[in-house]
Design an enzyme around this catalytic site. Sequence first.
Site, PDB file in Angstrom:
ATOM      1  N   ASP A 186       0.895  -1.142   0.000  1.00 12.28           N
ATOM      2  CA  ASP A 186       0.000   0.000   0.000  1.00 12.28           C
ATOM      3  C   ASP A 186       0.936   1.195   0.000  1.00 12.28           C
ATOM      4  O   ASP A 186       1.463   1.582   1.053  1.00 12.28           O
ATOM      5  CB  ASP A 186      -0.889   0.026   1.253  1.00 12.28           C
ATOM      6  CG  ASP A 186      -1.910   1.145   1.138  1.00 12.28           C
ATOM      7  OD1 ASP A 186      -1.514   2.251   0.740  1.00 12.28           O
ATOM      8  OD2 ASP A 186      -3.089   0.913   1.414  1.00 12.28           O
ATOM      9  N   HIS A 187       1.168   1.762  -1.173  1.00 18.47           N
ATOM     10  CA  HIS A 187       2.287   2.711  -1.268  1.00 18.47           C
ATOM     11  C   HIS A 187       2.043   3.995  -0.466  1.00 18.47           C
ATOM     12  O   HIS A 187       2.980   4.731  -0.173  1.00 18.47           O
ATOM     13  CB  HIS A 187       2.651   3.008  -2.718  1.00 18.47           C
ATOM     14  CG  HIS A 187       1.725   3.946  -3.428  1.00 18.47           C
ATOM     15  ND1 HIS A 187       0.511   3.560  -3.905  1.00 18.47           N
ATOM     16  CD2 HIS A 187       1.834   5.262  -3.734  1.00 18.47           C
ATOM     17  CE1 HIS A 187      -0.081   4.593  -4.486  1.00 18.47           C
ATOM     18  NE2 HIS A 187       0.695   5.635  -4.395  1.00 18.47           N
ATOM     19  N   ASP A 244     -10.220   0.607  -5.491  1.00 17.29           N
ATOM     20  CA  ASP A 244      -8.913   1.087  -5.937  1.00 17.29           C
ATOM     21  C   ASP A 244      -8.212   1.919  -4.848  1.00 17.29           C
ATOM     22  O   ASP A 244      -7.001   1.816  -4.679  1.00 17.29           O
ATOM     23  CB  ASP A 244      -9.088   1.925  -7.207  1.00 17.29           C
ATOM     24  CG  ASP A 244      -7.770   2.341  -7.821  1.00 17.29           C
ATOM     25  OD1 ASP A 244      -6.897   1.471  -7.968  1.00 17.29           O
ATOM     26  OD2 ASP A 244      -7.600   3.542  -8.154  1.00 17.29           O
ATOM     27  N   HIS A 249      -5.731   2.679   0.620  1.00 18.52           N
ATOM     28  CA  HIS A 249      -5.070   3.911   1.080  1.00 18.52           C
ATOM     29  C   HIS A 249      -5.892   4.665   2.132  1.00 18.52           C
ATOM     30  O   HIS A 249      -5.371   5.088   3.158  1.00 18.52           O
ATOM     31  CB  HIS A 249      -4.820   4.867  -0.091  1.00 18.52           C
ATOM     32  CG  HIS A 249      -4.086   4.254  -1.250  1.00 18.52           C
ATOM     33  ND1 HIS A 249      -3.149   3.269  -1.089  1.00 18.52           N
ATOM     34  CD2 HIS A 249      -4.149   4.490  -2.583  1.00 18.52           C
ATOM     35  CE1 HIS A 249      -2.666   2.928  -2.283  1.00 18.52           C
ATOM     36  NE2 HIS A 249      -3.266   3.654  -3.196  1.00 18.52           N
TER      37      HIS A 249
END
Length: 512
Positions: A186-187, A244, A249
Amino acid sequence: MQQSNHNACILVIFGATGDLTSRKLMPALYDLEFKNALHGHFRVIGFARRKKTNEEYRKEIFDSIKKFSKMKVKNDVWERLRDKIHYHQSEFRDFDGYMRLDRFIEKISGQKSKNCNKVFYLAASSEFFEVIVDNLKKAGLAFKGSREPYHRVVFEKPFGNNLKSAAKLNDIIGKSFDEEQIFRIDHYLAKELVQNLLVLRFANSMFEPLWNYKYIDHVQITVAEDLGVEKRGSYYDKAGALHDVMQNHMLQLASLVAMELPVSLNAADIKEEKVKVLRSIEPFSVKEVHNITARGQYGEGKISGKKAAAYKDEEGVGKKSYTETFAALKLKIDNLRWTGVPFYLRTGKRLRERVAEIYVVFKQSTPVLFHEHLKNSELNMLIVRIQPEEGISLQFNAKVPGAKILIEPVRMDFCHECKFGPNTPEAYERLLNDVMLGDSTLFTSWGEVENSWKLIDTITKAWQGKKPKFPNYEAGSCGPREADALIEKDGRKWIEPQKPSYSVLLENNHKK
Ligand code: BG6
């Protein structure tokens, strides 16, 4: 970042011609090379279906680095990286392609593939995860539990597309890899200001005592993009904003804002506290979903003066698509700290600007003395600006000069780049390096994935049961009216992002 033997490794990217590889992964590798952090024996192999030569692939990668890297593109740095890049053509389902990969690794590394450190990065659609893992195992390219040399596997999000598929996938990969070999991306967790949240909260005595329902009115999190779906229409049309960005996030950001003090900075302890937050979110039924969510899809509009197409006209998107490109959600966390404090989350594509911010909004001060003067004023706020122009701002009330008491909100801004310089590692740069180091702090555990799908599945079910009237917001606007209604019915408003005071300074610095 220091060069170390850990990154003497072979990184195989599945989905090497995709958007993620060109936008994020290769520019991140360039940035690592720029900082001299890639070992001389590091190699990256792009594994993808299309036929192309090494040279063609390298040229494409160079073009994306020029477009997307934050660092200056220097010939000597590029040449060093270029020589480390290789292309391997194969279908993901073709077992023979994996056997050829084994020989290819031997050829470019000069040693048996089984003796090399290896990272397999699955930047492909999750429908291929199972077959890729299976083939890697059968071809002897990866095995469970290896420490030296290490074999690690990285999964891009979304991990599965609901709880059932995610659990199935987790079981399958658990047969081939130990948890410590698995890195779920999960950047957002690796963005500098997101990492800063723990420090902000737990290394400052002035915030922690106020961080609860007694002082906080509500929390808002906005992740807005001006971009559309680019070349990812066919993926996005199946995912939508809910899967998405919201499932991963947004829920991660909410967990970091809400979590309790972890026992230590150890990856497992931090993840445990985040899981507790997800599990404490007040459950809601399918019937209640319309009360706590809003969704939208963009129609035609203008972004920075340029015409932007409607979502339904984007490449790879169905003309009759009901996929949401905007999602808003109101959550309540049912624990002692957060009783009665709503968390409002919103995210969307083709909005007015690219900005990600967290707003911790404090309650009105006891209005004894300034009752009259504070009536129309804004509430105190702590704002964490994740991007762009990273920083933290504190909004409080100040007296306007003059004989009469007039009160106006003012902001005190901390500019991350002004203090620490422009070379803070980009999220993927940090993550790639951490995988090679074997540090999973900034990756998500199965518990986090599982509990976020539990929440999101209920929303998916409710949304699938009712067709919305789409499009309902213009490209380049602030999102659909339905999202405003969601928060306004609680007597609150979405906070519109403001440019921080230091943005002119940064703009001038960047021109130099
Ligand atoms: C990805 C989503 O995870 O995050 C994309 O799949 C989105 O749709 C991207 O554009 C946003 O990331 P960033 O770092 O550009 O804010």
